[in-house]
Structure formats: structure tokens, C-alpha cells
Design a protein around this motif. Structure first.
Motif, PDB file in Angstrom:
ATOM      1  N   ILE A   1      27.568  51.935  47.402  1.00 47.54           N
ATOM      2  CA  ILE A   1      27.058  50.449  47.693  1.00 47.54           C
ATOM      3  C   ILE A   1      27.593  49.929  48.822  1.00 47.54           C
ATOM      4  N   VAL A   2      26.922  49.668  49.242  1.00 49.95           N
ATOM      5  CA  VAL A   2      26.851  48.789  50.914  1.00 49.95           C
ATOM      6  C   VAL A   2      26.762  46.935  51.219  1.00 49.95           C
TER       7      VAL A   2
ATOM      8  N   LEU B   1      32.731  45.169  51.850  1.00 51.02           N
ATOM      9  CA  LEU B   1      32.208  44.162  50.768  1.00 51.02           C
ATOM     10  C   LEU B   1      33.237  43.847  50.647  1.00 51.02           C
ATOM     11  N   ASN B   2      34.778  43.813  49.977  1.00 49.37           N
ATOM     12  CA  ASN B   2      35.938  43.088  49.709  1.00 49.37           C
ATOM     13  C   ASN B   2      36.277  42.295  50.795  1.00 49.37           C
ATOM     14  N   SER B   3      35.917  42.128  52.006  1.00 52.97           N
ATOM     15  CA  SER B   3      37.062  42.105  53.091  1.00 52.97           C
ATOM     16  C   SER B   3      36.909  40.548  53.143  1.00 52.97           C
ATOM     17  N   ASP B   4      35.148  40.550  53.625  1.00 57.28           N
ATOM     18  CA  ASP B   4      34.461  39.377  53.075  1.00 57.28           C
ATOM     19  C   ASP B   4      33.466  38.657  51.832  1.00 57.28           C
ATOM     20  N   TRP B   5      32.584  37.490  51.858  1.00 58.80           N
ATOM     21  CA  TRP B   5      32.486  36.883  50.743  1.00 58.80           C
ATOM     22  C   TRP B   5      30.756  36.980  50.521  1.00 58.80           C
ATOM     23  N   THR B   6      30.145  38.300  50.550  1.00 56.13           N
ATOM     24  CA  THR B   6      28.773  38.632  50.764  1.00 56.13           C
ATOM     25  C   THR B   6      28.617  38.464  49.165  1.00 56.13           C
ATOM     26  N   ALA B   7      29.476  38.088  48.183  1.00 56.42           N
ATOM     27  CA  ALA B   7      29.524  38.023  46.387  1.00 56.42           C
ATOM     28  C   ALA B   7      29.001  36.709  46.076  1.00 56.42           C
ATOM     29  N   SER B   8      29.095  35.215  47.139  1.00 54.24           N
ATOM     30  CA  SER B   8      29.693  34.239  46.779  1.00 54.24           C
ATOM     31  C   SER B   8      28.126  33.544  46.428  1.00 54.24           C
ATOM     32  N   GLN B   9      27.307  34.488  46.462  1.00 56.28           N
ATOM     33  CA  GLN B   9      25.743  34.089  45.992  1.00 56.28           C
ATOM     34  C   GLN B   9      26.132  34.111  44.349  1.00 56.28           C
ATOM     35  N   GLU B  10      26.891  35.422  43.603  1.00 59.87           N
ATOM     36  CA  GLU B  10      26.547  35.206  42.956  1.00 59.87           C
ATOM     37  C   GLU B  10      27.229  34.519  41.970  1.00 59.87           C
ATOM     38  N   LEU B  11      28.584  33.098  42.575  1.00 59.74           N
ATOM     39  CA  LEU B  11      29.083  32.255  41.473  1.00 59.74           C
ATOM     40  C   LEU B  11      28.066  31.620  40.769  1.00 59.74           C
ATOM     41  N   ALA B  12      26.938  30.866  42.421  1.00 57.22           N
ATOM     42  CA  ALA B  12      25.862  29.955  41.791  1.00 57.22           C
ATOM     43  C   ALA B  12      25.133  30.164  40.891  1.00 57.22           C
ATOM     44  N   ASP B  13      24.532  31.878  41.112  1.00 55.16           N
ATOM     45  CA  ASP B  13      23.851  32.193  40.284  1.00 55.16           C
ATOM     46  C   ASP B  13      23.925  32.025  38.882  1.00 55.16           C
TER      47      ASP B  13
ATOM     48  N   PHE C   1      35.379  35.507  36.551  1.00 54.30           N
ATOM     49  CA  PHE C   1      35.105  34.736  38.375  1.00 54.30           C
ATOM     50  C   PHE C   1      35.385  35.928  38.714  1.00 54.30           C
ATOM     51  N   ARG C   2      36.720  36.537  38.872  1.00 51.41           N
ATOM     52  CA  ARG C   2      36.593  37.145  39.231  1.00 51.41           C
ATOM     53  C   ARG C   2      35.941  39.426  39.170  1.00 51.41           C
ATOM     54  N   ALA C   3      34.888  39.041  38.195  1.00 50.72           N
ATOM     55  CA  ALA C   3      33.960  40.606  37.659  1.00 50.72           C
ATOM     56  C   ALA C   3      33.232  39.868  38.572  1.00 50.72           C
ATOM     57  N   THR C   4      32.113  38.229  38.810  1.00 51.50           N
ATOM     58  CA  THR C   4      31.723  37.901  39.528  1.00 51.50           C
ATOM     59  C   THR C   4      31.538  38.234  41.012  1.00 51.50           C
ATOM     60  N   LEU C   5      32.986  38.447  41.619  1.00 55.16           N
ATOM     61  CA  LEU C   5      32.732  38.568  43.032  1.00 55.16           C
ATOM     62  C   LEU C   5      32.642  40.197  43.488  1.00 55.16           C
ATOM     63  N   ASP C   6      32.259  40.870  42.368  1.00 56.10           N
ATOM     64  CA  ASP C   6      33.012  42.516  42.548  1.00 56.10           C
ATOM     65  C   ASP C   6      31.671  42.429  42.791  1.00 56.10           C
ATOM     66  N   PRO C   7      31.284  43.767  44.219  1.00 53.44           N
ATOM     67  CA  PRO C   7      30.070  43.807  44.451  1.00 53.44           C
ATOM     68  C   PRO C   7      29.555  45.125  43.582  1.00 53.44           C
ATOM     69  N   VAL C   8      30.572  45.626  43.210  1.00 44.98           N
ATOM     70  CA  VAL C   8      29.641  46.746  42.651  1.00 44.98           C
ATOM     71  C   VAL C   8      29.137  45.953  41.004  1.00 44.98           C
ATOM     72  N   ALA C   9      29.718  45.247  40.255  1.00 43.01           N
ATOM     73  CA  ALA C   9      28.885  44.900  39.671  1.00 43.01           C
ATOM     74  C   ALA C   9      27.958  44.000  39.733  1.00 43.01           C
ATOM     75  N   ILE C  10      28.004  43.065  40.963  1.00 43.07           N
ATOM     76  CA  ILE C  10      26.206  42.467  41.598  1.00 43.07           C
ATOM     77  C   ILE C  10      25.299  43.219  41.224  1.00 43.07           C
ATOM     78  N   VAL C  11      25.744  44.732  41.688  1.00 47.45           N
ATOM     79  CA  VAL C  11      24.531  45.185  42.204  1.00 47.45           C
ATOM     80  C   VAL C  11      24.199  45.641  41.112  1.00 47.45           C
ATOM     81  N   LYS C  12      24.434  46.597  39.541  1.00 50.33           N
ATOM     82  CA  LYS C  12      24.747  47.128  38.433  1.00 50.33           C
ATOM     83  C   LYS C  12      23.303  45.688  38.371  1.00 50.33           C
ATOM     84  N   ASN C  13      24.092  44.476  37.934  1.00 48.72           N
ATOM     85  CA  ASN C  13      24.015  43.552  36.913  1.00 48.72           C
ATOM     86  C   ASN C  13      22.429  43.397  37.206  1.00 48.72           C
TER      87      ASN C  13
END
Length: 514
Positions: free
Chosen positions: A160-161, A372-384, A447-459
Motif C-alpha cells: 500500500i502506497v 500515508l498515516n502522516s497525511d490525510w489521504t484517507a479523508s475522502q473515505e469519511l465522506a464516502d 471512525f478509526r477504521a475508515t482512516l486506515d489506508p490498508v482497509a480502504i484499498v481492501k474494501n
């Protein structure tokens, strides 16, 4: 005034070896088999020889050439080809410089071969044959580079990158998925190559200058002997129109390959601006070199040279298009073999170096995940998630996620450390004035799982996405397409070789050497 190639183009042309033009031995065994030149390159001289051999066989068989003349003519052709195959032998590249050698070997009667022929259709034919060969060489290197890319994608299917848009970290992704995206671009290049090949794989022979001949030449049989799939139908089109398109179309294929190569290289180059890259080249060898002044620097020499080679290929391809522009039909400006071969060779070199880049990449999954965990690249997933599970309009959820990011950046809070209480407060303010409840419907765990980059890709659930099942499917299909391209390339080579072998056999029988 003819178009002058740019210095970069000229430098590439200078690097090409000159064709040997020195004097051949005065005599050669006239009855020896003509394929003594088999080890010689399939250059202009080679193809002029094949055309003359095929003309002798076809016109003798069909009564256009007196069979009584056959022994003398075939012996003359054989002598010229054998002499050209010797070290330092003459290998002229034009009809008007090839024919005097035939006359010297067999007398003026050998020019009976020239019935219904012209340098126009003969040159158009050998140029098409040589561009056809160049496309096959380009295809072989593209296949090797793509195969290496697919192996890299398979190895990093679960890595995951961060991916970037506008130069800014945008979304988490599977590195394998990202690499398969580049492989898709190269697969389209393979499509373009096959399509260009099909249009070039047509013989102009028998069209003379531009309106055919009063001689009833068997154009189809000539095309078959030379390994072409068919003939250019319209005699004017053969050497006046289509032959001018050929190098431009090959240039379009080379341009696309060069662009795809450059895109990938530049994506890696951005990592070298970071103090702690997550992807770079293995140090040493031909990959990197140490700065002459700054001991800490490891400059990515291979990336630099690959980008340079891609730019050289692109400039050569653009030069062909400019040469073909604003000239009357049939002019030779864009047709010359040497610059067109240099263009293809530059594309092959860029792809060969890109393959070395693929083999030299070193990826740190831990460092990529840290970024990934130092930035907010997963933030769109919150809205989704808020829209998909809790029916919150996307724009409202997007506003909530944006406010979370603003607060986090102001307080220097990373995604994994964001206080759930603050998330609830920001959510209540974001939905104020709407019909939605002010209570954040996500639990803290969700909330925390939604911000997990690995879970985002997997789901991910979209066809063509980075989820494991889709990456596996796309890998399998990419391998199948590559296998088909490899088979296509082998089949085209085999067809040409078999056609020329049949010509050899038939010419040998005509010459009485078999």
C-alpha cells in the motif's frame, strides 16, 4: 531547403554505423546458393536482392522473361549477392547503384528484370519491409519490458502506497494496481504497434512510378515471396501517399511509448526530492552515482538516462512528422531508412533502460505506509462511508472531512491520533442547519477504521480497483494479452522467414543449384 534535424536528432543519427560501401572482390562463384548473404543484415541491399530474385522467378514462370536468359540472369544476381556478403563487399542501397553491379556481372540483358519496375516501387517496398522489421524489434523489447513490469506488479500487489495528483498525495493505493495502470498504457501501445504493422505490411511492388505498368505483373505473388500480407491496392497510393504515412505512423507508436516511459520515470524522480523516499533505485552499479562535490548525494543516473532516451525518441518521431509536412506527394524527405531506424532504435533503448529501472526499484512498504498515516489521504473515505452507510449527502460529508483535516493540520495531528471527541464536535457543526442528527453516526472504532489506508484499498468495490480480487484479475488478463502479443510477434517473424525461405528454394531451382 530541406528540414534540418535538431542537434539531438543529428547526434542520434551520427551514432548509427555506416553501411559498408567499399569495393567487392572482382569475381565470385556464380553458381553458389544466393543465401550466402544470410548472415548479412536485412538492409536495403538485402531487400533489393530479394526483389530481383523474386522478379526472376515470377517473370520466368509467367512468360514475361525468356527462359533462355534465366541462367545468365540468375548467375548474375547470385554473384552480386555473394560479393555483397563478403567482408567489405559492396552493398548499395538504391536501385540505380545496385543495377550497375548486375550489369557488370551478367550484361545489359539482366535489365530485362526491370520490366514494369521503378526505383519508386522498389524503394517503397524495401522501406516498408525494413519498417516492418523495426516494428517487430520494437515489439520484442516492449514485450520484455512489459513482462518485467507485470512481475513487479505481482510482487507488490499488497503493497500500500500513496498516489499523487497535481503533485500532492491524493489517495492510498496498491502499488501493484498502480503498476498495472502503467502496464495498461503499454498494452495500448502494443495495439497501436499491431495496427501500424498491418498497414505497413503491404507490398508496393508492381506499381512502377505511380500508375502501374503495361506489363501484367503478378503483384500478389511478389508480395507473398517478400513476406507481405498483401499489396497496396492503388498504384498512386503505393509510393506517393501510403509510403509517406508509414514512418509518421511508426513515429506515433514511438511517441506514445516515449511518453509512457517518461511519465513513469518522472513519478519515481519525485521521490528523490524527499529526505526519506519510499521508492528509489538500488544504489550502485549503473543505477546511481555519487555526486562529485556532495558526499551524501546518490544521483539517479539510470532515471536520467532513461528520460533522455525517451526524449530523444520523441524528438526523432516529431522530426519525421515535420519532414512529411507541406511537401508534394511522393517526396523522399520523411522516407529515408537511416533516420527512421534511429527513431525506432531510440524507442527500443528507452524501453530497455526502463526495464532496468523496473529491475532496480527498491520499495519500502513500511515507509510508504508511514507517509500515508502522516497525511490525510484517507479523508475522502469519511465522506464516502457517511453517504454509503448513513445516507448523508456527499457534499455535507465532504465538508465534515475537510473541517477535520483543517483542524488536524492546524494542531499537527496525524490521522491515527485524531481525537474522536473533536470529530463528534466538528460533525455537529457541519450538519447544523440540516435535517440530519448532530450525532456522528460512526463509532470511534469505525471512525478509526475508515482512516486506515490498508482497509480502504481492501474494501474498494469498483471494477478495475485495487482490491485483491481485481488486481488478481487484471494481472491474469495482462499476462494473457502479453502472451498474445509475444505470439503475434513470433508469428510475423516466422511468416517472413518462411516466405523468404520459399523464395530461396524457388530461386535455387530456377538457377539450377538445387
Amino acid at each position: 531547403m530541406r528540414f534540418q534535424l535538431a542537434p539531438l536528432v543529428a547526434a542520434a543519427l551520427i551514432a548509427l554505423p555506416a553501411l559498408a560501401q567499399t569495393q567487392a572482390p572482382a569475381t565470385a562463384p556464380a553458381a553458389a546458393a544466393p543465401r550466402a548473404a544470410a548472415a548479412a543484415p536485412r538492409d536495403e541491399f538485402f531487400w533489393l536482392g530479394e526483389i530481383n530474385k523474386a522478379t526472376a522467378v515470377i517473370n520466368t514462370d509467367e512468360g514475361l522473361l525468356d527462359r533462355a536468359m534465366t541462367p545468365r540472369i540468375t548467375a548474375g544476381i547470385t554473384q552480386v549477392l555473394q560479393a555483397g556478403a563478403q567482408p567489405g563487399g559492396k552493398r548499395p542501397s538504391t536501385v540505380i547503384s545496385f543495377e550497375p553491379l548486375l550489369i557488370e556481372a551478367a550484361g545489359q540483358e539482366v535489365t530485362l528484370l526491370h520490366a514494369g519496375r521503378s526505383s519508386q516501387d522498389m524503394h517503397a517496398t524495401y522501406r516498408a519491409a525494413m519498417l516492418r522489421e523495426d516494428l517487430l524489434r520494437l515489439s520484442e523489447q516492449l514485450n520484455r519490458s512489459t513482462g518485467t513490469l507485470l512481475k513487479l506488479a505481482e510482487r507488490h500487489a499488497a503493497t500500500i502506497v500513496p498516489n499523487y495528483t497535481n503533485g500532492v498525495a491524493a489517495q492510498p493505493n496498491s502499488l501493484g494496481h498502480y503498476l498495472l495502470g502503467h502496464a495498461a498504457g503499454f498494452e495500448r501501445d502494443a495495439q497501436r504497434l499491431r495496427e501500424a504493422y498491418a498497414r505497413i505490411d503491404r507490398s508496393a511492388m508492381g506499381t512502377t512510378v505511380l500508375n502501374g505498368s503495361s506489363w501484367p505483373l503478378n503483384r500478389e505473388r511478389m508480395a507473398a515471396y517478400l513476406g507481405f500480407a498483401g499489396v497496396v491496392d492503388n498504384a498512386y497510393d503505393a509510393s506517393q501517399i501510403s509510403s509517406m504515412e508509414h514512418p509518421v505512423e511508426v513515429g506515433a507508436v514511438v511517441s506514445s511509448l516515449a511518453l509512457h516511459t517518461g511519465h513513469f520515470v518522472e513519478d519515481i524522480m519525485t521521490q528523490y526530492a524527499q529526505s526519506r523516499p519510499w521508492m528509489l533505485l538500488a544504489e550502485g552499479g549503473a543505477n546511481t552515482y555519487v555526486s562529485s562535490a556532495m558526499p551524501q548525494k546518490r544521483n539517479p543516473g539510470l532515471l536520467n538516462s532513461t528520460r533522455r532516451d525517451a526524449s530523444t525518441a520523441l524528438s526523432l518521431a516529431m522530426g519525421v512528422a515535420i519532414q512529411a509536412h507541406n511537401i508534394t506527394p511522393g517526396m523522399s524527405d520523411p522516407k529515408e531508412v537511416k533516420p527512421n531506424r534511429a527513431m525506432v532504435d531510440a524507442g527500443i533503448t528507452a524501453l530497455r533502460n526502463l526495464e532496468r529501472v523496473f529491475n532496480g526499484l527498491v520499495v519500502s512498504p513500511e515507509r510508504a505506509l508511514e507517509e500515508l498515516n502522516s497525511d490525510w489521504t484517507a479523508s475522502q473515505e469519511l465522506a464516502d462511508v457517511l453517504m454509503r452507510k448513513y445516507k448523508l449527502p456527499f457534499r455535507v460529508g465532504h465538508h465534515f472531512a475537510s473541517e477535520v483535516v483543517d483542524y488536524a493540520k492546524e494542531k499537527n495531528i496525524k490521522p491515527l491520533d485524531f481525537p474522536y471527541a473533536q470529530a463528534r464536535r466538528i460533525y455537529a457543526e457541519a450538519v447544523k442547519g440540516t435535517e440530519h442528527s448532530a450525532t456522528l453516526p460512526m463509532s470511534e472504532a469505525e471512525f478509526r477504521a475508515t482512516l486506515d489506508p490498508v482497509a480502504i484499498v481492501k474494501n474498494r468495490a469498483t471494477r478495475g480497483g485495487p482490491q485483491p480480487a481485481e488486481v488478481a484479475r487484471m494481472l491474469q488478463e495482462a499476462r494473457q494479452k502479453l502472451a498474445a502479443q509475444e505470439s503475434w510477434t513470433r508469428e510475423r517473424r516466422a511468416h517472413i522467414d518462411a516466405s523468404l525461405a520459399k523464395l530461396d528454394a524457388d530461386f535455387a531451382r530456377l538457377a539450377g543449384t538445387r
